[in-house]
Design a protein around this motif. Structure first.
Motif: not given
Length: 441
Positions: A130-134, A226-228
């Protein structure tokens, strides 16, 4: 585990498909620009790593968008690195005797672009899950904002090269239904002198930077959550920039200051803007040069300023006031500088509300009301363009009827948007009061 994979896979495929479409679109524009003998958006963006960028402010605004996914410590490191790179580049140019002129671009901004690209490398090599995607989403927002400017420039070049004639006489005739507002506001802006003109010019030019300021407020909790959010201003801003130039190809218009003013040179039908409104004659397409962009219908500056106004409504008071000011000043600049006709602005407002309705419906979940609103806005927008093209003389001759109908059509879309999206907004809940308990004796 298998259910988790099934849940993630469609979203991953959607992101991959969107990236593939975006890359294909950029490559197509690059090829088209090369066909006209000029560099395209990919080349122009790549050269700004070292050469003076067209807008250093926009590059730093894009980096600011990316930093919403970073911690405060990471933000300070990113900003310091960008400023440090810019200082080094300035010193190298100074030592080499290279002077950056205003026509060449801004002397700063390379550092911001380098930091954004470095974060993309970090996301691919040092982040996972998830950190990479964010982080990649943050980088994508920054690059999309900047790439949107480059693709827009290429689109404008294509419109000027591929559309040898323009439809300004049609739009100018239809504009009689609204009382020729560009001629009126143009005289008012001239009366304010250089001060008023400079303020409006700054608002007009820095519209994208202003949008980033409003977007940063909307995205202020991304680092914490940690999300849009499901929907924000950048989505609307980019979609307007993606779809708008396609309308330019269908309805090429250069604007009153070019078709009827001194800036049109030998191609202008007459040098009468803003002193004298054009006469009522049967309109026809007129030839124009291969330099001036056909970027009037609809007014995308009006569309973007309207989007800023809409998204500022749920912010604090200062942002609401700023959103209102930016909308009014943008309307004044588009008309007062002779860049647009009044009917362009009406189409721009309808265009924005329809796009905003579609994006909000997608984030909320498509329902009957959302589908009806998007279909209604699309129908009104198409009807506006058709009336400008096929009924301009009738509109001018019956201005007492056509003018109010134009405003009524726009207001109906505004009302439909407010009514429909108001049903989607979460209703405030009041805390239940505890029931009174009997006293113990």
């Amino acid at each position: 585990m298998s259910s988790r994979i099934r849940r993630i896979r469609p979203r991953s495929l959607l992101w991959a498909a969107a990236a593939a479409v975006g890359l294909g679109f950029l490559i197509a524009l690059e090829i088209a620009a090369r066909g006209y003998g000029v560099p395209g958006p990919i080349t122009n963006q790549a050269r700004e790593v070292m050469f003076p960028p067209k807008s250093g402010f926009l590059l730093y605004a894009g980096m600011a968008l990316m930093m919403v996914v970073l911690t405060w410590r990471q933000r300070l490191i990113a900003l310091g690195s960008a400023l440090g790179i810019d200082v080094v580049v300035l010193l190298v140019r100074w030592a080499a005797g290279i002077r950056v002129t205003e026509s060449q671009g801004h002397p700063f901004g390379n550092g911001a672009l380098c930091v954004v690209l470095a974060c993309a490398v970090i996301a691919l090599t040092r982040r996972t899950g998830r950190e990479r995607v964010l982080l990649l989403k943050g980088v994508g927002l920054a690059l999309l904002l900047v790439a949107g400017r480059k693709t827009g420039d290429t689109w404008l070049l294509i419109t000027s090269k591929s559309r040898p004639t323009v439809l300004d006489p049609y739009v100018a005739t239809a504009d009689h239904a609204l009382g020729n507002p560009s001629w009126l506001v143009g005289r008012l802006v001239r009366a304010t002198g250089p001060v008023g003109a400079h303020i409006l010019d700054y608002v007009y030019v820095q519209l994208a930077v202003a949008a980033v300021v409003f977007a940063l407020y909307q995205l202020r909790h991304v680092s914490r959550d940690r999300r849009f959010p499901a929907h924000h201003l950048v989505r609307t801003f980019l979609t307007i920039g993606l779809l708008g130039p396609g309308i330019y190809m269908i309805f090429p218009v250069v604007g009153p200051i070019f078709a009827y003013g001194a800036d049109g040179g030998v191609w202008a039908t007459a040098a009468i803007w803003p002193e004298t409104a054009p006469p009522l004659l049967a309109p026809h397409a007129i030839p124009f040069d291969e330099i001036t962009p056909r970027n009037c219908m609809p007014s995308l500056h009006t569309a973007w300023a309207t989007a800023i106004f809409i998204h500022s409504r749920k912010g604090p008071r200062i942002l609401r006031y700023a959103g209102t000011f930016w909308l009014l000043a943008t309307l004044g600049a588009t008309l007062g500088f002779g860049y647009h006709y009044g009917v362009d602005l009406v189409a721009g407002v309808v265009f924005t509300l329809t796009i905003e309705a579609g994006l909000r419906a997608q984030a909320h979940g498509w329902d009957r009301a959302g589908i009806q609103l998007v279909a209604y806005g699309t129908t009104i927008f198409a009807a506006l363009l058709a009336s400008y093209r096929f009924l301009p003389l009738q509109m001018a001759q019956h201005a007492w009827l056509a003018g109010p109908l134009l405003i009524l059509a726009m207001v109906s879309v505004i009302y439909g948007y407010i009514r429909t999206t108001g049903q989607w907004d979460p209703k405030p809940t009041t805390a239940q009061q505890p029931e009174p308990q009997p006293e113990l004796v």
